[in-house]
Design a protein around this motif. Sequence first.
Motif, PDB file in Angstrom:
ATOM      1  N   ALA A 100       0.833  -1.210   0.000  1.00  0.00           N
ATOM      2  CA  ALA A 100       0.000   0.000   0.000  1.00  0.00           C
ATOM      3  C   ALA A 100       0.867   1.260   0.000  1.00  0.00           C
ATOM      4  N   ARG A 101       1.933   1.272   0.809  1.00  0.00           N
ATOM      5  CA  ARG A 101       2.823   2.442   0.841  1.00  0.00           C
ATOM      6  C   ARG A 101       3.521   2.635  -0.497  1.00  0.00           C
ATOM      7  N   PHE A 102       3.971   1.522  -1.098  1.00  0.00           N
ATOM      8  CA  PHE A 102       4.621   1.593  -2.408  1.00  0.00           C
ATOM      9  C   PHE A 102       3.675   2.230  -3.436  1.00  0.00           C
ATOM     10  N   ALA A 103       2.454   1.701  -3.518  1.00  0.00           N
ATOM     11  CA  ALA A 103       1.504   2.189  -4.522  1.00  0.00           C
ATOM     12  C   ALA A 103       1.098   3.634  -4.257  1.00  0.00           C
ATOM     13  N   ARG A 104       0.854   3.977  -2.999  1.00  0.00           N
ATOM     14  CA  ARG A 104       0.428   5.346  -2.665  1.00  0.00           C
ATOM     15  C   ARG A 104       1.532   6.349  -2.979  1.00  0.00           C
ATOM     16  N   THR A 105       2.763   6.016  -2.594  1.00  0.00           N
ATOM     17  CA  THR A 105       3.875   6.946  -2.819  1.00  0.00           C
ATOM     18  C   THR A 105       4.161   7.119  -4.298  1.00  0.00           C
ATOM     19  N   LEU A 106       4.190   6.012  -5.046  1.00  0.00           N
ATOM     20  CA  LEU A 106       4.481   6.096  -6.479  1.00  0.00           C
ATOM     21  C   LEU A 106       3.363   6.833  -7.220  1.00  0.00           C
ATOM     22  N   SER A 107       2.122   6.595  -6.812  1.00  0.00           N
ATOM     23  CA  SER A 107       0.990   7.302  -7.428  1.00  0.00           C
ATOM     24  C   SER A 107       1.089   8.804  -7.199  1.00  0.00           C
ATOM     25  N   THR A 108       1.412   9.186  -5.963  1.00  0.00           N
ATOM     26  CA  THR A 108       1.499  10.627  -5.631  1.00  0.00           C
ATOM     27  C   THR A 108       2.622  11.309  -6.389  1.00  0.00           C
ATOM     28  N   THR A 109       3.801  10.694  -6.414  1.00  0.00           N
ATOM     29  CA  THR A 109       4.951  11.315  -7.078  1.00  0.00           C
ATOM     30  C   THR A 109       4.765  11.359  -8.590  1.00  0.00           C
ATOM     31  N   PHE A 110       4.241  10.279  -9.164  1.00  0.00           N
ATOM     32  CA  PHE A 110       4.068  10.227 -10.621  1.00  0.00           C
ATOM     33  C   PHE A 110       3.003  11.225 -11.066  1.00  0.00           C
ATOM     34  N   ALA A 111       1.924  11.341 -10.281  1.00  0.00           N
ATOM     35  CA  ALA A 111       0.867  12.312 -10.615  1.00  0.00           C
ATOM     36  C   ALA A 111       1.368  13.742 -10.516  1.00  0.00           C
ATOM     37  N   ALA A 112       2.387  13.965  -9.675  1.00  0.00           N
ATOM     38  CA  ALA A 112       2.944  15.315  -9.520  1.00  0.00           C
ATOM     39  C   ALA A 112       3.915  15.676 -10.638  1.00  0.00           C
ATOM     40  N   GLY A 113       4.137  14.752 -11.570  1.00  0.00           N
ATOM     41  CA  GLY A 113       5.023  15.043 -12.692  1.00  0.00           C
ATOM     42  C   GLY A 113       6.473  14.670 -12.458  1.00  0.00           C
ATOM     43  N   VAL A 114       6.747  13.966 -11.347  1.00  0.00           N
ATOM     44  CA  VAL A 114       8.117  13.533 -11.084  1.00  0.00           C
ATOM     45  C   VAL A 114       8.444  12.377 -12.034  1.00  0.00           C
ATOM     46  N   PRO A 115       9.584  12.409 -12.746  1.00  0.00           N
ATOM     47  CA  PRO A 115       9.955  11.297 -13.631  1.00  0.00           C
ATOM     48  C   PRO A 115       9.967   9.975 -12.882  1.00  0.00           C
ATOM     49  N   LEU A 116       9.595   8.897 -13.580  1.00  0.00           N
ATOM     50  CA  LEU A 116       9.415   7.591 -12.949  1.00  0.00           C
ATOM     51  C   LEU A 116      10.658   7.115 -12.211  1.00  0.00           C
ATOM     52  N   VAL A 117      11.831   7.288 -12.814  1.00  0.00           N
ATOM     53  CA  VAL A 117      13.071   6.823 -12.176  1.00  0.00           C
ATOM     54  C   VAL A 117      13.311   7.573 -10.866  1.00  0.00           C
ATOM     55  N   GLU A 118      13.128   8.899 -10.871  1.00  0.00           N
ATOM     56  CA  GLU A 118      13.294   9.686  -9.642  1.00  0.00           C
ATOM     57  C   GLU A 118      12.221   9.321  -8.624  1.00  0.00           C
ATOM     58  N   ALA A 119      11.008   9.062  -9.111  1.00  0.00           N
ATOM     59  CA  ALA A 119       9.918   8.691  -8.203  1.00  0.00           C
ATOM     60  C   ALA A 119      10.237   7.386  -7.478  1.00  0.00           C
ATOM     61  N   LEU A 120      10.831   6.431  -8.199  1.00  0.00           N
ATOM     62  CA  LEU A 120      11.174   5.145  -7.582  1.00  0.00           C
ATOM     63  C   LEU A 120      12.228   5.307  -6.494  1.00  0.00           C
ATOM     64  N   ASP A 121      13.110   6.303  -6.636  1.00  0.00           N
ATOM     65  CA  ASP A 121      14.087   6.599  -5.577  1.00  0.00           C
ATOM     66  C   ASP A 121      13.371   6.954  -4.282  1.00  0.00           C
ATOM     67  N   SER A 122      12.367   7.834  -4.398  1.00  0.00           N
ATOM     68  CA  SER A 122      11.613   8.253  -3.214  1.00  0.00           C
ATOM     69  C   SER A 122      10.793   7.102  -2.653  1.00  0.00           C
ATOM     70  N   VAL A 123      10.225   6.282  -3.545  1.00  0.00           N
ATOM     71  CA  VAL A 123       9.368   5.172  -3.125  1.00  0.00           C
ATOM     72  C   VAL A 123      10.159   4.147  -2.317  1.00  0.00           C
ATOM     73  N   SER A 124      11.391   3.856  -2.737  1.00  0.00           N
ATOM     74  CA  SER A 124      12.192   2.836  -2.051  1.00  0.00           C
ATOM     75  C   SER A 124      12.419   3.195  -0.586  1.00  0.00           C
ATOM     76  N   GLN A 125      12.560   4.491  -0.303  1.00  0.00           N
ATOM     77  CA  GLN A 125      12.808   4.935   1.068  1.00  0.00           C
ATOM     78  C   GLN A 125      11.530   4.988   1.895  1.00  0.00           C
ATOM     79  N   ALA A 126      10.377   4.999   1.216  1.00  0.00           N
ATOM     80  CA  ALA A 126       9.101   5.159   1.924  1.00  0.00           C
ATOM     81  C   ALA A 126       8.451   3.840   2.310  1.00  0.00           C
TER      82      ALA A 126
END
Length: 404
Positions: free
Chosen positions: A272-298
């Motif tokens: 759930a945390r993975f999906a929520r974080t990736l959804s939020t970052t990707f919807a904000a226009g953050v590139p997927l690779v950078e978004a995955l960096d943030s997701v891994s820590q969350a």
Amino acid sequence: MAKSKEFEYIWKGTKKGQKVDGELKGDNPSILKAQLRRQGINVTSFKRKPQPLLGGGKAKPPKPEEIAMFTRQMATMAKSGVPLVQALEMVSAGSDKEGMKKLIGDIGEDVASGTPFAQSLRKYPRLFDDLYCSLIEAGEQSGALETLLDRVATYKEKAEALKKKIKKALTYPVAVLVVALVVTGLLLVKVVPTFAEVFGSFGADLPAFTLWVLGISDAAQKWWLPFLAGVIGLGFANKELRIRSQKYVEIMDALSLKIPIVGSIVYEGVIARFARTLSTTFAAGVPLVEALDSVSQATGNLIYERGITAIRDEVTSGTPIAAAMSSSGLFPPLALQMTTIGEESGSLDEMLEKVADHYEDSVDNLVDQLTALLEPLIMCVLAVLVGGLLIAMYLPIFQLGAVI
């Protein structure tokens, strides 16, 4: 270059023959004294402000739920068209927590002096992580700060709600069992010895069960202090190892996923945390690779942190994210199918949000099931521990009554 640590200073001096005093905050006493001299102040005393012993009187740092509430308030203010500096002043004035009031006040002063909002937040990394600050920065740069604040607020609220559910599932049974063990320990150390003295005057053979309990009581009286020290030592060692040993953290995180029932809660919470974080970052226009960096820590789990880092590397080399997730073996079929649909339809953020909603609801249901299952189980444990001790103590008395 790392910024020097700032300290608070108390100064006294004279200006036009009148005594003046005050406080200043900065990292260089010489520069601060020069500032006072430019104001026409003749400094007579300048020293560091003393810190209270043991942190006494110091405002408590804000809690994560307070940060979530602050974000929601800022999002509401931004949607209403309130300027950022004024919104910070209003939120600060409305806070009843000293730590939060000071934090927002300091951020407001920074923003009022021309510092970007995201840059001001980055000065408090323990409260505002990279993901939070990156999303705020994206909102400032795109001119859609109110939209990003709303997304961040929703993300923080959902994350804190999920964290509370998991904490409830793990804390409740542990707390009850600890209380049961404490009560049992007190009975063994304080109550059972009293019965032992009474039994000594009987001059008759005691039942085997009673002798066994008396033996445990003797051991408890002799070893309760080393046992307590050992428990405290294990707790301290666990805390230190989690800070110093990645291997230990990896082992414990892997075990947490395999515990019956509780492991399912932890697992679905991570998804759930993975999906929520990736959804939020990707919807904000953050590139997927950078978004995955943030997701891994969350994710809050080292196994998944390393797995998502590997997924990021595959995505960087051109592999679709759904395929990379599938090859990791860490994600359930539903999450993989929804991610594939999202990629193919160009609505990855929406599909991931649905995945997050599904698993958050699933965690909620699992917590309710665990609570319903544990309540009778815990009552049985209490009955065995306390009831067993009472039976052991009264059994000789019942036998004596039967003989009489």
